[in-house]
Design an enzyme around this catalytic site. Structure first.
Site, PDB file in Angstrom:
ATOM      1  CG  ASP B 117      -2.074   0.950   1.078  1.00  0.00           C
ATOM      2  OD1 ASP B 117      -2.479   1.214  -0.066  1.00  0.00           O
ATOM      3  OD2 ASP B 117      -2.585   1.429   2.104  1.00  0.00           O
ATOM      4  CG  HIS B 124      -4.137  10.724   2.428  1.00  0.00           C
ATOM      5  ND1 HIS B 124      -5.163  10.628   3.343  1.00  0.00           N
ATOM      6  CD2 HIS B 124      -3.247   9.743   2.752  1.00  0.00           C
ATOM      7  CE1 HIS B 124      -4.912   9.621   4.190  1.00  0.00           C
ATOM      8  NE2 HIS B 124      -3.751   9.076   3.844  1.00  0.00           N
ATOM      9  CD  GLU B 191      -6.089   4.818   4.597  1.00  0.00           C
ATOM     10  OE1 GLU B 191      -5.384   4.107   3.861  1.00  0.00           O
ATOM     11  OE2 GLU B 191      -5.636   5.535   5.509  1.00  0.00           O
ATOM     12  CD  GLU B 193      -5.371   2.832  -0.361  1.00  0.00           C
ATOM     13  OE1 GLU B 193      -4.588   2.222  -1.120  1.00  0.00           O
ATOM     14  OE2 GLU B 193      -5.207   2.926   0.869  1.00  0.00           O
ATOM     15  CG  ASP B 225      -5.771   0.350   3.563  1.00  0.00           C
ATOM     16  OD1 ASP B 225      -5.784  -0.778   4.072  1.00  0.00           O
ATOM     17  OD2 ASP B 225      -4.913   1.210   3.809  1.00  0.00           O
ATOM     18  NE  ARG B 229      -7.916   6.562   9.509  1.00  0.00           N
ATOM     19  CZ  ARG B 229      -7.200   6.330   8.415  1.00  0.00           C
ATOM     20  NH1 ARG B 229      -5.947   5.887   8.507  1.00  0.00           N
ATOM     21  NH2 ARG B 229      -7.731   6.511   7.229  1.00  0.00           N
ATOM     22  CD  GLN B 232      -3.096   3.925  10.651  1.00  0.00           C
ATOM     23  OE1 GLN B 232      -4.311   3.899  10.458  1.00  0.00           O
ATOM     24  NE2 GLN B 232      -2.251   4.489   9.804  1.00  0.00           N
ATOM     25  CE  LYS B 245      -3.569   1.888   7.172  1.00  0.00           C
ATOM     26  NZ  LYS B 245      -4.317   2.782   6.270  1.00  0.00           N
ATOM     27  CB  THR B 249      -7.440  -4.851   2.105  1.00  0.00           C
ATOM     28  OG1 THR B 249      -6.533  -4.611   3.182  1.00  0.00           O
ATOM     29  CG2 THR B 249      -7.253  -3.810   1.010  1.00  0.00           C
ATOM     30  CD  GLU B 352      -7.437  12.689   4.018  1.00  0.00           C
ATOM     31  OE1 GLU B 352      -6.943  13.478   3.204  1.00  0.00           O
ATOM     32  OE2 GLU B 352      -7.654  11.484   3.750  1.00  0.00           O
TER      33      GLU B 352
END
Lengths: 403, 403
Positions: B117, B124, B191, B193, B225, B229, B232, B245, B249, B352
């Site tokens: 990844d 970002h 996420e 992607e 993904d 948080r 992480q 993570k 996925t 975000e």
């Protein structure tokens, strides 16, 4: 009668019986072999010759079918193999199925699914912390004593012992450089580790408890996590190691089953912090392994890292790796992280042995900070076995060549 | 005559033809399917019926044989498929081999080898930097403009669109907590992607140059993904994301071949820093893709990230990933990293969009900081195609359930 008359005290006697995959010269046929002394038994052929039901697990080009078969099968197969190489009435049948170790080619013994690398030696983590963050209040990061830190590596570049290691190129940037430069790594290092091989898969959403470690993990190997320190230093913030590690990871050709290491079980170091329940092994059987590792560069021993000093056990690593619901697959491999003991001659990386290049090692062929082209690195190890006999782990070796 | 008469302008018309793997109700037989409008063509059966030599690549339970076949085969197969679904004389033969999309089960379309990844969106990376390091002089880390930062993820937990996502549990520690606590993640995020699928492998020690991107990469998919948080944040120093993570996925069921995206090629953003030669794409064909992504939570669009704003291209990521000599395997998957555009409604993560939970989103069913159990997240996308017709990318969707 060789190969049966292994010398008394041979670390690869019938108490050991590690598994690998071999082929004969000029043949592309790979099959499972079991090591006895300095010979390899064609285990699938023996199973066929003796009418064993385990031929379907052993006459295979990888260990994966055996790995997937589970603990009962692992024990049954080991019991059968022990009989084949020790019971005199089998000798005539089995003898022709041995090959001198020196005459066979050894291959990567299993198909690697996911590869995870941990960071479980407190001595190693503290050394690294002191080297790179000399002004930090604590050489360990705040999470270190609460969870076994790990990350995923590249399974496609896991190679078998003996594979030449091409020096990787990459970006590096010294603090004094205004921009990164590109070229062959000038700080190529080793990491002496032990790798654990998962046999039985688990479902997504079903964490593996500490006590279920032996239901899932088949055995262990030696592992050299080659590292380009200059590449790693520039790339690793904020998402961790990538190209500094992904060019190659070497594993021994022999997988030692956990069943051969009963006498090597030891309690891990005393825990200094209370652990969350899923990691708390205070009421579990001892989860450490007393493996005495030796690191040699060009035949000269530079370090003897003791695996018994690892803070986090393989069972804790497995429990942590799955506690978020991540599943396991047959062939998953996880490395312990660099094994470093408390003493200077017990450090498992050149980074630590030379204190980041500041204190070169004196080798018979000259000084060494990091690896030079042509250097051969060999990790070997043994563990206490039954009746004081050693259990030998297969070595992992690799020569550094120009990239 | 359906399924041939796809409405004009349908994003899954004969200009698209993405590949997947499907089975029919009550059957465990998986085989390659090609999407046309709201139907799926049994591509292997069509190849057999029309006496095509490509049956050996298409009548298979995964896309891997097709992926491994290489660019010439990819073009030939696509040309053949285009003929099968457009030339009137084939209609009678091919028509019975279509199935309504709603009647089939879609599976993970390829066996994932290694999963990497990246972190290639400048918007970002700057948003994340401002959220977590508000006092830093530069919201980007010093390496960001010099190399595409990436890390390895867990390939064993890559799942197909539609798979339920169990909320992961793990350790988290707020700055005010004296010790970490364990429990279900309270900051479960997405996420948005794009994933790139490697077809043709490469040898260890042989980097893939920027210009060879299309020789190795077959196509792309959408990728979510999922990220915890809180897990992480506590675990990721110093070795990067791991359990935050690795629980899941999600990828779309349809892989869009690069050949369907010729009209979507665009130049990446102007480079602000001189790049090392292996990454310097100033003399290359445009390496960006103009993909218009849409992120919906429970059917409500919360973001529209533009893939054309990605600083690092997929070709640069491939060149970087292999520049140290790391090899590629068929089935390697690499994610672009979260796609975020410069505008607020173009951010590809809830982290975000809600500025780390401080500015909740207003959804029709209530406020949202991070994901709640029951939430369904859907990523969809389209790209400019020939004659102004859109090329649809297969959506990737997943419902969060209690862990």
């Amino acid at each position: 009668m060789p190969p049966f008359d292994v010398p008394e005290g041979d670390p690869f006697g019938p108490h050991n019986l590690p598994y690998g995959v071999f082929s004969l010269p000029g043949s592309s046929h790979r099959t499972v072999g079991v090591r006895l002394g300095d010979h390899v038994l064609d285990a699938g052929a023996a199973a066929h010759a003796l009418g064993s039901p385990y031929a379907s697990l052993l006459a295979r080009p990888t260990l994966n079918p055996l790995l997937a078969a589970g603990r009962t099968a692992w024990s049954d197969v080991r019991r059968a193999l022990t009989a084949w190489v020790t019971v005199p009435s089998h000798r005539e049948t089995v003898a022709p199925l041995f090959h001198p170790l020196s005459s066979v080619e050894l291959h990567l013994p299993f198909e690697v699914a996911d590869y995870v690398d941990f960071y479980a030696s407190e001595n190693h983590a503290r050394n690294v912390g002191q080297i790179f963050r000399p002004d930090a209040e604590d050489s360990l990061t705040p999470n270190w004593k609460h969870l076994p830190i790990g990350y995923h590596g590249r399974s496609g570049t896991v190679v078998v012992s003996g594979t030449e290691i091409a020096r990787p190129s990459g970006q590096r940037k010294a603090p004094t450089d205004s921009a990164p430069v590109f070229g062959p790594s000038v700080r190529l290092d080793i990491e002496a580790e032990v790798g654990f091989v998962v046999g039985v898969p688990s479902r997504m959403g079903a964490p593996v408890a500490l006590g279920d470690f032996r239901e899932h993990v088949f055995g262990l190997c030696l592992l050299n996590d080659w590292s380009a320190r200059d590449v790693q230093a520039w790339e690793y913030v904020p998402l961790g190691p990538f190209l500094g590690k992904s060019f190659a990871t070497s594993v021994s050709a022999w997988i030692t089953p956990l069943d051969a290491l009963e006498e090597a079980l030891v309690a891990p170091p005393a825990r200094t912090h209370e652990l969350l329940p899923y990691l708390d092994d205070s009421d579990e059987e001892p989860g450490g392994y007393d493996l005495r590792i030796s690191v040699a560069v060009n035949g000269h021993v530079v370090s003897e890292p003791p695996f018994s000093t690892m803070y986090w056990t393989a069972a804790q690593q497995l429990a942590h790796m799955t506690v978020n619901g991540a599943s396991l697959r047959t062939g998953d491999l996880y490395g312990s992280g660099t094994v470093s003991g408390p003493a200077e001659h017990e450090r498992g990386s050149l980074l630590e042995l030379t204190w980041n290049g500041r204190e070169p090692l004196e080798l018979p062929d000259g000084k060494r900070t990091f690896l030079e082209d042509g250097d051969v690195v060999t990790l070997s190890a043994w563990a206490p076995g039954p009746h004081g006999v050693r259990v030998g782990l297969g070595e992992v070796t690799g020569r550094v060549v120009q990239g």
